[in-house]
Design a protein around this motif. Structure first.
Motif: not given
Length: 622
Positions: A164, A216-217, A247, A251-254, A537
């Motif tokens: 990520q 990477e969503l 991620g 999408s840093t929280s993924a 989120d």
């Protein structure tokens, strides 16, 4: 269990199939791997970890993503000390190498960030420079040089970070690689060059691992699972293992989500990548794997060859050893709260764990030793502080009785998603022979000359607004009684703290079909959730649930069927329909005279302080 069986990587045998993966710790001394790192990794090796991957080290001085981020040029002594500490346990030590690229920070290096293209990072909004031939050459030389240093330290291998937070992922992705040269025409070219350069230095008798973002969503331009499967199949010939992650900057929280995301979220992705790899390299499952049962199922079902259980081993360093002894029920549960283990933020906090506060503090916190003089000890209060005090005291050999005035142990944990830890504490004190009395208030007759530890918790705090009619309830009382006990009509959640509590009760109310409004003084709801990675989120969930968000406002008055709120910047007032206010403010200590106190009865704070102080109070009994 397959989990506890050995596995061979590049001819080197790991004692179990459990990996302790690379993660930010802030344990560094300057930019070196410190003795605190060494103790931290050694504790997991002693607990049975098969592979320890050290905190990712930058391969070039242009990369300084956070203040105490390791720099490979300074890591040789620390890597060598880690090997010396872990190798007697049989654990393999792998050095993670990487470069954060545009996801780094110029705050420390004071130089332009490197990137494949001039695409501003979505989080920092900083515009990087586009790498040209000198920077590309320097990067390749940096990976080679870092690998040579790691070999001097006698590590068992290196892991290349294309996950990520990595420049190599940025080259792989159409989101960030918009070049028109050969590195844009073939986005995997740089990664192949890095792997080739590293293997030339490393040889075939040491492990070469790859941490690869496989989703990477962002399917409109980013790496997709389908693209990653083909890439992994190609790269598998060059490496010994691939750790499948997801991620990106989008999408840093993924990559490390909290408990709102089910554990094992990468299982399907990992299975597909392993199928594409076809046994050419081992594949490692990552993705909130915190339960031994789920890890064992993933291995036996062919999802992966090894399982990364990083947060699980921060919470329970002895996880593998307990599983090997068929005592998996004793594994201290990771509750996926991210409150103390996620430290890549402005606080520069040291990695730790709310359920195991000695994590990260191995050089300072020593395990409790058996007492030479057993004492009779009374613990008053069965919340997390009292339970941890009772558990530690009994583990040391004291005779312990615990009295809790409610009918059930666990205190405020029973009102939160962290209830599983309450179950574990209750099970442990029972196993250790603590005498437990619930549904009783302590009296002076109970003291009986015994040593007393007070963990009596907290009470609702003051209200700094007028109440002239209407109903105001403390959030804890609402959670105990249940939402069905609330009167009908609109609900206002007043959240002057900004942690997870206000957002959570609002979500629960909205999901139950209640007309819900959150009033906060802050610019966003739940500002403290930035620490756990759930801020964006949580606000998205509230919007989707239809919760009205009244921000930058404070509560002035509660009336019959309405409340008055005031904008903190403009002073503008507005009246909102409301039948009941749920107050989510600070609480106050439940003060009971006594010399030894712990947790909320000292000052109401978080679970971390409650567990830490309960343990310290117990260790102070002599």
């Amino acid at each position: 269990m397959i989990l506890t069986t050995p596995v061979v990587l590049a001819g080197r045998t790991a004692p179990s199939r459990v990996m302790f993966g690379p993660h930010e710790t802030n344990l560094g001394r300057g930019r070196a791997i410190s003795l605190r790192h060494v103790a931290y990794y050694e504790r997991r090796a002693a607990g049975g970890a098969g592979v320890v991957v050290t905190e990712t080290a930058s391969v070039d001085t242009s990369d300084w993503p956070y203040e105490r981020a390791p720099l490979a040029a300074e890591c040789q002594p620390g890597w060598a000390a880690t090997v010396s500490a872990c190798r007697p346990r049989g654990t393999l030590v792998v050095a993670s190498l990487g470069h954060a690229g545009s996801q780094g920070s110029a705050a420390y290096s004071r130089t332009a960030l490197w990137a494949p293209s001039r695409v501003a990072d979505v989080a920092s909004r900083e515009l990087p420079m586009e790498m040209e031939e000198p920077e590309l050459d320097r990067l390749l030389q940096g990976f080679s040089f870092a690998t040579a240093i790691a070999m001097e330290s006698d590590v068992d291998g290196v892991e290349i970070d294309a996950g990520q937070h990595s420049l190599l992922r940025q080259f792989l992705s159409g989101l960030t690689n918009q070049r028109e040269d050969e590195y844009g025409a073939d986005r995997a070219l740089l990664l192949r060059e890095v792997l080739c350069a590293v293997r030339d230095i490393l040889g075939r008798d040491r492990i070469l691992g790859l941490r690869l973002s496989c989703d990477e969503l962002a399917p409109w331009a980013g790496i997709t699972p389908e693209h990653a499967a083909g890439l992994a199949a190609e790269l598998a010939k060059a490496v010994d293992y691939i750790t499948v992650v997801r991620g990106s900057a989008m999408s840093t929280s993924a990559t490390r989500p909290d408990f709102h995301t089910p554990s094992g979220f990468n299982i399907d992705l990992c299975r597909d990548i392993r199928s594409a790899v076809g046994g050419v390299a081992d594949v490692i499952l990552q993705g909130s794997i915190v339960g031994p049962d789920q890890a064992e199922w993933a291995l036996s079902s062919g999802v992966a060859d090894l399982v990364e259980m990083t947060r699980a081993q921060i919470a329970e360093p002895n996880l593998v050893a307990l599983c090997a002894k068929e005592e998996a029920a004793r594994v201290r549960p990771c509750v996926l709260c991210n409150q103390r283990c996620r430290v890549r933020d402005g606080r520069n906090a040291v990695v730790s764990c709310v359920v195991e506060p000695s994590s990260g503090y191995e050089t300072a916190d020593r395990p409790p030793a058996p007492t030479a003089v057993p004492r009779e000890v009374l613990v008053v209060g069965g919340g997390p502080a009292g339970l941890e005090a009772a558990r530690t005291l009994a583990d040391q050999g004291h005779q312990v009785e615990l009295i809790e005035r409610s009918e059930r142990l666990g205190g405020s944990l029973r009102l939160s998603p962290l209830e599983g830890f309450a179950d574990w504490l209750a099970s442990e004190v029972s196993r250790l022979g603590v005498k437990i009395r619930t549904g009783e208030a302590v009296t002076s007759a109970d003291f009986g000359g015994r040593t007393v530890v007070l963990a009596t918790g907290s009470v609702p705090g003051p209200r700094d607004y007028d109440i002239d009619g209407g109903q105001v309830l403390d959030v804890a009382d609402v959670l105990r009684a249940g939402l069905d006990a609330l009167p009908a009509g609109p609900v206002v959640v007043f959240d002057p703290v900004g942690d997870s509590v206000g957002a959570r009760i609002a979500e629960l109310l909205a999901s139950a079909g209640r007309d819900t409004t959150v009033v906060t003084r802050d610019a966003v709801v739940g500002t403290q959730l930035a620490v756990t990675g759930d801020l964006a989120d949580a606000n998205a969930r509230l919007h989707r649930a239809g919760v009205q968000l009244v921000k930058r406002s404070t509560l002035l008055a509660v009336r019959d069927a309405s409340v008055v709120v005031e904008h903190v910047l403009t002073g503008e007032k507005q009246e909102l329909a409301c039948e009941v206010v749920i107050h989510c403010g600070h609480r106050l200590p439940d003060v009971t005279p006594g010399e030894v106190r712990a947790g909320d009865c000292v000052a109401p704070r978080t679970l971390y302080e409650a567990v830490l102080e309960g343990r310290r109070a117990a260790q102070g009994v002599s």
